[in-house]
Design a protein around this motif. Structure first.
Motif, mmCIF file in Angstrom:
data_model
loop_
_atom_site.group_PDB
_atom_site.id
_atom_site.type_symbol
_atom_site.label_atom_id
_atom_site.label_comp_id
_atom_site.label_asym_id
_atom_site.label_seq_id
_atom_site.Cartn_x
_atom_site.Cartn_y
_atom_site.Cartn_z
ATOM 1 N N ALA A 52 42.715 37.456 25.013
ATOM 2 C CA ALA A 52 42.147 37.930 26.619
ATOM 3 C C ALA A 52 42.025 36.624 27.483
ATOM 4 O O ALA A 52 42.383 36.785 28.508
ATOM 5 N N ASP A 53 41.579 35.528 27.179
ATOM 6 C CA ASP A 53 41.475 34.275 27.777
ATOM 7 C C ASP A 53 42.959 33.971 28.353
ATOM 8 O O ASP A 53 42.838 33.656 29.640
ATOM 9 N N ARG A 54 43.843 33.913 27.628
ATOM 10 C CA ARG A 54 45.187 33.586 27.956
ATOM 11 C C ARG A 54 45.776 34.412 28.920
ATOM 12 O O ARG A 54 46.418 34.138 29.935
ATOM 13 N N VAL A 55 45.839 35.793 28.738
ATOM 14 C CA VAL A 55 46.248 36.739 29.577
ATOM 15 C C VAL A 55 45.729 36.828 30.922
ATOM 16 O O VAL A 55 46.160 36.819 31.869
ATOM 17 N N LEU A 56 44.342 36.590 30.903
ATOM 18 C CA LEU A 56 43.698 36.587 32.275
ATOM 19 C C LEU A 56 43.846 35.516 33.066
ATOM 20 O O LEU A 56 43.947 35.574 34.269
ATOM 21 N N ARG A 57 44.190 34.259 32.531
ATOM 22 C CA ARG A 57 44.582 33.122 33.337
ATOM 23 C C ARG A 57 46.043 33.549 33.821
ATOM 24 O O ARG A 57 46.034 33.162 34.963
ATOM 25 N N ARG A 58 46.758 34.112 32.979
ATOM 26 C CA ARG A 58 48.198 34.289 33.697
ATOM 27 C C ARG A 58 48.334 35.350 34.571
ATOM 28 O O ARG A 58 49.148 35.443 35.215
ATOM 29 N N ILE A 59 47.383 36.387 34.325
ATOM 30 C CA ILE A 59 47.588 37.833 35.030
ATOM 31 C C ILE A 59 45.961 38.229 35.320
ATOM 32 O O ILE A 59 45.534 38.927 34.835
ATOM 33 N N PRO A 60 45.478 37.684 36.484
ATOM 34 C CA PRO A 60 44.044 38.104 36.860
ATOM 35 C C PRO A 60 43.850 39.350 37.337
ATOM 36 O O PRO A 60 42.735 39.861 37.165
ATOM 37 N N ASP A 61 45.295 39.907 37.827
ATOM 38 C CA ASP A 61 44.933 41.369 38.528
ATOM 39 C C ASP A 61 45.053 42.502 37.393
ATOM 40 O O ASP A 61 46.329 42.686 36.978
ATOM 41 N N LYS A 62 44.155 43.081 36.878
ATOM 42 C CA LYS A 62 44.511 44.183 35.989
ATOM 43 C C LYS A 62 44.754 45.351 36.404
ATOM 44 O O LYS A 62 45.276 46.330 35.521
#
Length: 106
Positions: A52-62
């Motif tokens: 979740a951390d890694r993905v959120l850093r790369r793709i903040p717009d859900k």
């Protein structure tokens, strides 16, 4: 209307990701496979490192459309499931690189 949704081919997913305003192409293969050849513009987030951390850093717009491509070994449908659990509701199966035809970047 059919109750079964047709899966995209990898080339259809690539085309949709490249022609949509709010879309990304995610390659869930391991870094070594990605570096041997990948689609231009694809972001590499290996399935086994999809936190979740890694993905959120790369793709903040859900709300982005995410077209997930992978391989027969690194299954995109598993990455889609993982991303949906993280709140990325528009994550979509994008096909297998083994079925891709076209130019790859190295």
């Amino acid at each position: 209307m059919s109750i079964f949704k047709k899966k995209l081919t990898v080339n259809e997913a690539i085309n949709k990701a490249h022609t949509s305003q709010n879309a990304l192409l995610i390659d869930c293969r391991i870094k070594e496979e990605y570096s041997h050849g990948h689609v231009a513009g694809a972001i590499n987030i290996p399935l086994e490192k999809m936190t979740a951390d890694r993905v959120l850093r790369r793709i903040p717009d859900k709300e982005k459309e995410l077209y997930i491509i992978g391989s027969y070994s690194y299954k995109p449908q598993n990455a889609v499931r993982t991303l949906k659990k993280m709140g990325y509701k528009r994550a979509v199966f994008g096909g297998y690189m083994e079925e891709h035809y076209g130019v790859l970047k190295k």
